[in-house]
Design an enzyme around this catalytic site. Structure first.
Site, PDB file in Angstrom:
ATOM      1  N   ILE A  13       0.850  -1.208   0.000  1.00 14.81           N
ATOM      2  CA  ILE A  13       0.000   0.000   0.000  1.00 14.81           C
ATOM      3  C   ILE A  13       0.880   1.250   0.000  1.00 14.81           C
ATOM      4  O   ILE A  13       0.576   2.240  -0.676  1.00 14.81           O
ATOM      5  CB  ILE A  13      -0.970   0.022   1.195  1.00 14.81           C
ATOM      6  CG1 ILE A  13      -1.729  -1.315   1.301  1.00 14.81           C
ATOM      7  CG2 ILE A  13      -1.965   1.172   1.054  1.00 14.81           C
ATOM      8  CD1 ILE A  13      -2.657  -1.420   2.496  1.00 14.81           C
ATOM      9  N   THR A 131      -6.119  -1.095  10.421  1.00 14.04           N
ATOM     10  CA  THR A 131      -6.937  -2.133   9.797  1.00 14.04           C
ATOM     11  C   THR A 131      -8.266  -2.299  10.529  1.00 14.04           C
ATOM     12  O   THR A 131      -8.362  -2.017  11.726  1.00 14.04           O
ATOM     13  CB  THR A 131      -6.159  -3.467   9.836  1.00 14.04           C
ATOM     14  OG1 THR A 131      -7.038  -4.540   9.573  1.00 14.04           O
ATOM     15  CG2 THR A 131      -5.551  -3.727  11.199  1.00 14.04           C
ATOM     16  N   GLU A 133      -9.273  -5.093  11.266  1.00 13.48           N
ATOM     17  CA  GLU A 133      -9.138  -6.323  12.053  1.00 13.48           C
ATOM     18  C   GLU A 133      -9.033  -6.037  13.551  1.00 13.48           C
ATOM     19  O   GLU A 133      -9.228  -6.943  14.368  1.00 13.48           O
ATOM     20  CB  GLU A 133      -7.945  -7.142  11.546  1.00 13.48           C
ATOM     21  CG  GLU A 133      -8.125  -7.504  10.076  1.00 13.48           C
ATOM     22  CD  GLU A 133      -7.099  -8.485   9.520  1.00 13.48           C
ATOM     23  OE1 GLU A 133      -6.535  -9.272  10.290  1.00 13.48           O
ATOM     24  OE2 GLU A 133      -6.880  -8.455   8.295  1.00 13.48           O
ATOM     25  N   LYS A 161      -1.706  -4.205  15.951  1.00  9.64           N
ATOM     26  CA  LYS A 161      -2.236  -2.990  15.314  1.00  9.64           C
ATOM     27  C   LYS A 161      -3.145  -2.237  16.286  1.00  9.64           C
ATOM     28  O   LYS A 161      -3.147  -1.004  16.322  1.00  9.64           O
ATOM     29  CB  LYS A 161      -3.006  -3.337  14.032  1.00  9.64           C
ATOM     30  CG  LYS A 161      -2.151  -3.853  12.891  1.00  9.64           C
ATOM     31  CD  LYS A 161      -1.104  -2.877  12.380  1.00  9.64           C
ATOM     32  CE  LYS A 161      -1.693  -1.686  11.650  1.00  9.64           C
ATOM     33  NZ  LYS A 161      -0.633  -0.853  11.008  1.00  9.64           N
ATOM     34  N   ASN A 187      -7.207  -4.838   1.350  1.00 10.73           N
ATOM     35  CA  ASN A 187      -6.851  -4.192   0.076  1.00 10.73           C
ATOM     36  C   ASN A 187      -6.402  -5.226  -0.938  1.00 10.73           C
ATOM     37  O   ASN A 187      -5.904  -6.286  -0.583  1.00 10.73           O
ATOM     38  CB  ASN A 187      -5.667  -3.249   0.285  1.00 10.73           C
ATOM     39  CG  ASN A 187      -6.027  -1.937   0.936  1.00 10.73           C
ATOM     40  OD1 ASN A 187      -5.438  -0.921   0.626  1.00 10.73           O
ATOM     41  ND2 ASN A 187      -6.985  -1.914   1.843  1.00 10.73           N
ATOM     42  N   ARG A 221     -14.540 -11.256   3.830  1.00 10.26           N
ATOM     43  CA  ARG A 221     -13.865  -9.986   4.090  1.00 10.26           C
ATOM     44  C   ARG A 221     -14.534  -8.918   3.236  1.00 10.26           C
ATOM     45  O   ARG A 221     -15.145  -9.217   2.210  1.00 10.26           O
ATOM     46  CB  ARG A 221     -12.375 -10.048   3.684  1.00 10.26           C
ATOM     47  CG  ARG A 221     -11.441 -10.466   4.786  1.00 10.26           C
ATOM     48  CD  ARG A 221     -11.269 -11.952   4.807  1.00 10.26           C
ATOM     49  NE  ARG A 221     -10.459 -12.375   5.953  1.00 10.26           N
ATOM     50  CZ  ARG A 221     -11.000 -12.816   7.109  1.00 10.26           C
ATOM     51  NH1 ARG A 221     -12.302 -12.877   7.280  1.00 10.26           N
ATOM     52  NH2 ARG A 221     -10.208 -13.187   8.111  1.00 10.26           N
TER      53      ARG A 221
END
Ligand code: NAD
Ligand code: TYD
Length: 367
Positions: A13, A131, A133, A161, A187, A221
């Site tokens: 990314i 994220t 998540e 994260k 992504n 997802r």
């Protein structure tokens, strides 16, 4: 915004973001700081025009002296922080680098930003790329994640994260460092390392290898084309409100198996297998990922309403464009797949899982 530090700018990314940023404003000076782990490649930035004002620094975000020097020397006014260990399966096999880079590395950047504020009088703007998540896992029918969803990470990756998100927010509340956070869904697109679902399936299909679908392949997802994610980040750093979090997603809910079949159909048309069989015959159901999050879904209404963001890619078109990109970039792929470390990881992670029949896998639901 004049001098932007992009951490992890040689990764998937991050590299897409460097291209996007310079397309939006070619006058910017962009400093890319990247440790070039297995996931980072300088070649990911080789399509930049010669006129691009980009400085590449091979370094570690945990190296405080280096970060201090980079912020001061390049008079950095904006930090866009991508650098991370990003693959859930690798975090399950070995969580330590995830804690080091994602938690301690983010802390080191924040401390350097705080020091810079003390010395220079103003802190650089700090955007943290995170994220969805961190919010945990959904069952079918649960409402999507939003900025108000409590954190409930379930893997070493998502826990690391989540820890970094909390630190970033704490530096705003405690020290006034002007931060923003984005929590984005999965992504896909150019330059994604072929260990993640979509590029791995493309690479394995083309090389005649099994397409390892975890469990029954019924996990879900939300997917977003990387360019749409880059646009969201650009809007946040240019007009987002400091201290705020923005959820970003693509409003789609295919199962993993649906995606794998779609990739096989696209490849059957665009690059038929030499033996004329469908690539779908290479699908192999394998033992599931431990603690596999069943479903993610994300409510992007805030960034749409406040910053006017919209995704531009329909999922089916984005996947087709991504397949085209991988077909057209065989040299890039061979550079990665020819690395013995890549083959060794893939062998241990996927082929070591053992083939199963989908019916023998327990239906995974969020705990
Ligand atoms: P990636 O693994 O492709 O790239 C990570 C980059 O960070 C690599 O270039 C790597 O060399 C660099 N890096 C790793 N450790 C470093 C360190 N200690 N110091 C400096 N550089 C280091 O990851 P990605 O998929 O591009 O993800 C980028 C960011 O976006 C991550 O923070 C990730 O959590 C977040 N994110 C990813 C997704 C996704 O679907 N890929 C979705 C939402 C958020
Ligand atoms: P992945 O691309 O690793 O992203 P994340 O775990 O961050 O969502 O995986 C996406 C989904 O695809 C996830 O449910 C796990 C599944 N998956 C497979 O079924 N087979 C694979 O080989 C991989 C890499 C993932």
């Amino acid at each position: 915004m004049k001098n932007v530090l992009v951490t992890g700018g040689a990764g998937f990314i991050g590299s897409n973001f460097v291209y996007y940023l310079l397309k939006k404003d070619p006058t910017l000076r962009v400093v890319v700081l990247d440790a070039l782990t297995y996931a980072g490649r300088r070649e990911n930035l080789s399509a930049l025009p010669a006129s691009a004002n980009v400085v590449f620094i091979h370094g570690d975000i945990c190296d405080r002296a280096l970060i201090d020097e980079v912020l001061a020397t390049h008079e950095i006014d904006t930090i866009v922080h991508f650098a991370a260990e990003s693959h859930v399966d690798r975090g399950i096999s070995g969580p330590e680098p995830f804690i080091r880079t994602n938690v301690h590395g983010t802390f080191t950047l924040l401390e350097a930003a705080r020091e810079r504020a003390n010395r220079a009088g103003t802190a650089p703007r700090f955007h943290h790329v995170s994220t969805d998540e961190v919010f945990g896992a959904l069952s079918v029918g649960d409402p999507p994640f939003s900025e108000a969803t409590p954190y409930a990470p379930r893997s070493p990756y998502s826990a690391s994260k989540a820890a970094s998100d909390h630190l970033v927010r704490a530096y705003w509340i405690t020290y006034g460092i002007p931060i923003t956070i984005s929590n984005c869904s999965n992504n896909y697109g150019p330059y994604q390392f072929p260990e993640k679902l979509i590029p791995l399936m493309i690479v394995n299909a083309l090389s005649g290898k099994p397409l390892p679908v975890y469990g029954k392949g019924d996990q879900i997802r939300d997917w977003l084309h990387v360019e749409d994610h880059c646009d969201a980040i650009y809007r946040i750093i240019t007009s987002g409100k400091t201290g705020e979090t923005y959820c970003v997603g693509g409003d789609n809910q295919p199962t993993n198996l649906t995606i794998v079949r779609l990739i096989c159909e696209l490849l059957d048309r665009k690059k038929p297998s030499p033996d004329e069989k469908s690539y779908a015959e290479q699908i192999q159901f394998v033992n599931d990922r431990p603690g596999h999050d069943f479903r993610y879904d994300i409510d992007s209404r805030k960034i749409k309403r406040d910053l006017g963001w919209r995704q531009s890619y329909r999922f089916e078109d984005g996947i087709a464009a991504t397949v085209d990109w991988y077909l057209a970039n065989g040299a890039w792929l061979s550079m990665i797949t020819g690395d013995p470390a890549y083959a060794s990881w893939i062998g241990r992670n996927y082929l070591g899982r053992g083939e199963t029949s989908p019916a023998s896998n327990r239906k995974e639901e969020a705990a």
